[in-house]
Design a protein around this motif. Structure first.
Motif, PDB file in Angstrom:
ATOM      1  N   LYS A 203      80.779  35.520  81.359  1.00  0.00           N
ATOM      2  CA  LYS A 203      81.633  34.456  81.900  1.00  0.00           C
ATOM      3  C   LYS A 203      81.610  34.461  83.424  1.00  0.00           C
ATOM      4  N   ARG A 204      81.475  35.627  83.990  1.00  0.00           N
ATOM      5  CA  ARG A 204      81.469  35.738  85.454  1.00  0.00           C
ATOM      6  C   ARG A 204      80.161  35.205  86.048  1.00  0.00           C
ATOM      7  N   LEU A 205      79.043  35.490  85.386  1.00  0.00           N
ATOM      8  CA  LEU A 205      77.743  35.107  85.938  1.00  0.00           C
ATOM      9  C   LEU A 205      77.317  33.692  85.544  1.00  0.00           C
ATOM     10  N   GLY A 206      77.850  33.222  84.420  1.00  0.00           N
ATOM     11  CA  GLY A 206      77.709  31.829  84.023  1.00  0.00           C
ATOM     12  C   GLY A 206      76.306  31.267  84.119  1.00  0.00           C
ATOM     13  N   LYS A 207      76.141  30.200  84.892  1.00  0.00           N
ATOM     14  CA  LYS A 207      74.896  29.443  84.945  1.00  0.00           C
ATOM     15  C   LYS A 207      73.744  30.206  85.596  1.00  0.00           C
ATOM     16  N   LEU A 208      74.013  31.371  86.174  1.00  0.00           N
ATOM     17  CA  LEU A 208      72.921  32.183  86.724  1.00  0.00           C
ATOM     18  C   LEU A 208      72.034  32.738  85.608  1.00  0.00           C
ATOM     19  N   ILE A 209      72.601  32.858  84.394  1.00  0.00           N
ATOM     20  CA  ILE A 209      71.881  33.437  83.259  1.00  0.00           C
ATOM     21  C   ILE A 209      70.887  32.421  82.709  1.00  0.00           C
ATOM     22  N   ARG A 210      69.606  32.812  82.687  1.00  0.00           N
ATOM     23  CA  ARG A 210      68.559  31.905  82.204  1.00  0.00           C
ATOM     24  C   ARG A 210      67.825  32.454  80.977  1.00  0.00           C
ATOM     25  N   HIS A 211      68.044  33.711  80.652  1.00  0.00           N
ATOM     26  CA  HIS A 211      67.476  34.330  79.455  1.00  0.00           C
ATOM     27  C   HIS A 211      68.312  35.577  79.175  1.00  0.00           C
ATOM     28  N   VAL A 212      68.351  35.965  77.891  1.00  0.00           N
ATOM     29  CA  VAL A 212      69.190  37.091  77.483  1.00  0.00           C
ATOM     30  C   VAL A 212      68.374  38.088  76.669  1.00  0.00           C
ATOM     31  N   HIS A 213      68.541  39.375  77.003  1.00  0.00           N
ATOM     32  CA  HIS A 213      68.030  40.466  76.182  1.00  0.00           C
ATOM     33  C   HIS A 213      69.190  41.080  75.401  1.00  0.00           C
ATOM     34  N   LEU A 214      68.908  41.490  74.183  1.00  0.00           N
ATOM     35  CA  LEU A 214      69.940  42.076  73.332  1.00  0.00           C
ATOM     36  C   LEU A 214      69.422  43.352  72.690  1.00  0.00           C
ATOM     37  N   GLU A 215      70.180  44.423  72.830  1.00  0.00           N
ATOM     38  CA  GLU A 215      69.950  45.684  72.123  1.00  0.00           C
ATOM     39  C   GLU A 215      71.266  46.442  72.156  1.00  0.00           C
ATOM     40  N   ASP A 216      71.421  47.392  71.242  1.00  0.00           N
ATOM     41  CA  ASP A 216      72.657  48.168  71.217  1.00  0.00           C
ATOM     42  C   ASP A 216      72.502  49.424  72.062  1.00  0.00           C
ATOM     43  N   ILE A 217      73.648  49.991  72.428  1.00  0.00           N
ATOM     44  CA  ILE A 217      73.698  51.209  73.237  1.00  0.00           C
ATOM     45  C   ILE A 217      74.777  52.121  72.643  1.00  0.00           C
ATOM     46  N   ALA A 218      74.519  53.410  72.649  1.00  0.00           N
ATOM     47  CA  ALA A 218      75.479  54.374  72.109  1.00  0.00           C
ATOM     48  C   ALA A 218      76.784  54.381  72.927  1.00  0.00           C
ATOM     49  N   PRO A 219      77.886  54.877  72.340  1.00  0.00           N
ATOM     50  CA  PRO A 219      79.159  54.951  73.069  1.00  0.00           C
ATOM     51  C   PRO A 219      79.086  55.763  74.360  1.00  0.00           C
ATOM     52  N   THR A 220      78.108  56.667  74.464  1.00  0.00           N
ATOM     53  CA  THR A 220      77.938  57.464  75.684  1.00  0.00           C
ATOM     54  C   THR A 220      77.480  56.624  76.870  1.00  0.00           C
ATOM     55  N   ARG A 221      77.002  55.392  76.593  1.00  0.00           N
ATOM     56  CA  ARG A 221      76.429  54.468  77.582  1.00  0.00           C
ATOM     57  C   ARG A 221      75.109  54.975  78.166  1.00  0.00           C
ATOM     58  N   VAL A 222      74.481  55.938  77.525  1.00  0.00           N
ATOM     59  CA  VAL A 222      73.149  56.391  77.928  1.00  0.00           C
ATOM     60  C   VAL A 222      72.156  55.271  77.648  1.00  0.00           C
ATOM     61  N   HIS A 223      71.265  55.009  78.609  1.00  0.00           N
ATOM     62  CA  HIS A 223      70.332  53.909  78.483  1.00  0.00           C
ATOM     63  C   HIS A 223      69.201  54.255  77.512  1.00  0.00           C
ATOM     64  N   HIS A 224      69.430  53.912  76.247  1.00  0.00           N
ATOM     65  CA  HIS A 224      68.418  54.057  75.205  1.00  0.00           C
ATOM     66  C   HIS A 224      68.657  52.932  74.205  1.00  0.00           C
ATOM     67  N   HIS A 225      67.652  52.057  74.046  1.00  0.00           N
ATOM     68  CA  HIS A 225      67.818  50.874  73.212  1.00  0.00           C
ATOM     69  C   HIS A 225      67.911  51.245  71.737  1.00  0.00           C
ATOM     70  N   LEU A 226      68.959  50.737  71.072  1.00  0.00           N
ATOM     71  CA  LEU A 226      69.194  50.966  69.657  1.00  0.00           C
ATOM     72  C   LEU A 226      69.199  49.643  68.903  1.00  0.00           C
ATOM     73  N   ILE A 227      68.902  49.716  67.613  1.00  0.00           N
ATOM     74  CA  ILE A 227      69.009  48.543  66.753  1.00  0.00           C
ATOM     75  C   ILE A 227      70.468  48.086  66.730  1.00  0.00           C
TER      76      ILE A 227
END
Length: 285
Positions: A203-227
């Motif tokens: 909502k904050r970035l709004g129209k700046l967004i032109r494409h979206v990537h989606l993946e899950d992340i563990a509760p630890t917030r460690v950067h490792h892409h999950l299903i």
């Protein structure tokens, strides 16, 4: 909104095989990896480009995005995804990233893609953030001009541990350089990693967004892409936020970590994301 899957999970498969598999799983869009083994722009002959177009047409697939972030082909000993970066101390290394991105923009135009994604400046390596931001902007300028020439969007993707990580940092960057062909690739998982609430950030970035990537992340917030469904992200709230800002383009599932069994990852991710979207009252196909 439309659902796609990134070919960067299919490192052990040809582009023709990958597109056939994804179409068979029900996908109607793919993100093309501008890298080995699929579409490394520096060495694609005209017949190779035609083969890409033919595979897409044969499987009735559209391109969501061209991923020019990863550079496996360079095989940099430091890290194969974001090196060489836009902010390398050595200008020759920076030139490798610049030239690759220009070639990816041209490739995108040739195969019918409307946008490419790139890294948001590399690791700071002890340098001041403002100094690195200024360098990043300067390095981008000729590439943005090339994007304007090719009429293909150049999308910067904030990434944990690189120059631009957070929404605040992206907005600071966006205040320094402006073009109708420069925008944001919003990665939901990356936003969660850096403790930006994804739904609120949309909502904050709004129209700046032109494409979206989606993946899950563990509760630890460690950067490792999950299903999706294996981590802690509230995708329903984020998809609702995208709907509320009027976003109507591609949401690409990116699971390059699942290269050992990409079919399973693509199948399960699609089923889960479509159910989440339906439950949230968001039209996604």
């Amino acid at each position: 909104m439309h659902l796609a899957f990134s070919t960067n999970a299919y490192l052990n498969h040809s582009f023709a095989d990958t597109t056939a598999r994804l179409a068979g799983l029900g996908y109607r869009g793919v993100e093309v990896m501008a890298d080995v083994p699929h579409a490394w722009p520096a060495y694609l002959l005209p017949e190779h480009k035609q083969a890409l177009r033919d595979a897409l047409a044969r499987n009735n697939l559209r391109i969501s995005n061209v991923n020019a972030f990863m550079m496996h082909a360079v095989n940099d000993h430091r890290q194969k995804y974001w090196h060489p970066s836009w902010i390398e101390p050595d200008a020759n290394y920076r030139r490798v990233r610049i030239d690759h991105t220009k070639r990816a923009l041209t490739l995108a135009k040739e195969i019918g893609a409307t946008c490419i994604t790139t890294e948001p400046g590399g690791p700071l390596e002890g340098r001041p953030w403002a100094e690195c931001l200024a360098l990043f902007v300067e390095m981008l300028k000729p590439v943005v001009e090339h994007a304007e020439k090719e009429q293909v969007m150049l999308l910067v993707e904030p990434e944990p541990d690189l120059l631009i990580e957070t929404a605040d940092q992206y907005l600071e960057f966006a205040s320094k350089i402006s073009s109708p062909y420069l925008g944001l690739n919003f990665d939901i998982g990356h936003s969660y990693c850096v403790s930006d609430d994804p739904a609120a950030t949309v909502k904050r970035l709004g129209k700046l967004i032109r494409h979206v990537h989606l993946e899950d992340i563990a509760p630890t917030r460690v950067h490792h892409h999950l299903i999706p469904g294996e981590g802690a992200i509230d995708f329903g709230a984020t998809l609702k936020a995208l709907k509320e800002i009027g976003y109507q383009d591609w949401v690409t599932i990116e699971l390059y970590t699942c290269h050992e069994n990409p079919d399973h990852a693509a199948k399960v991710a699609r089923e889960r994301v479509l159910k989440i979207a339906a439950d949230a009252g968001v039209e996604l196909s």
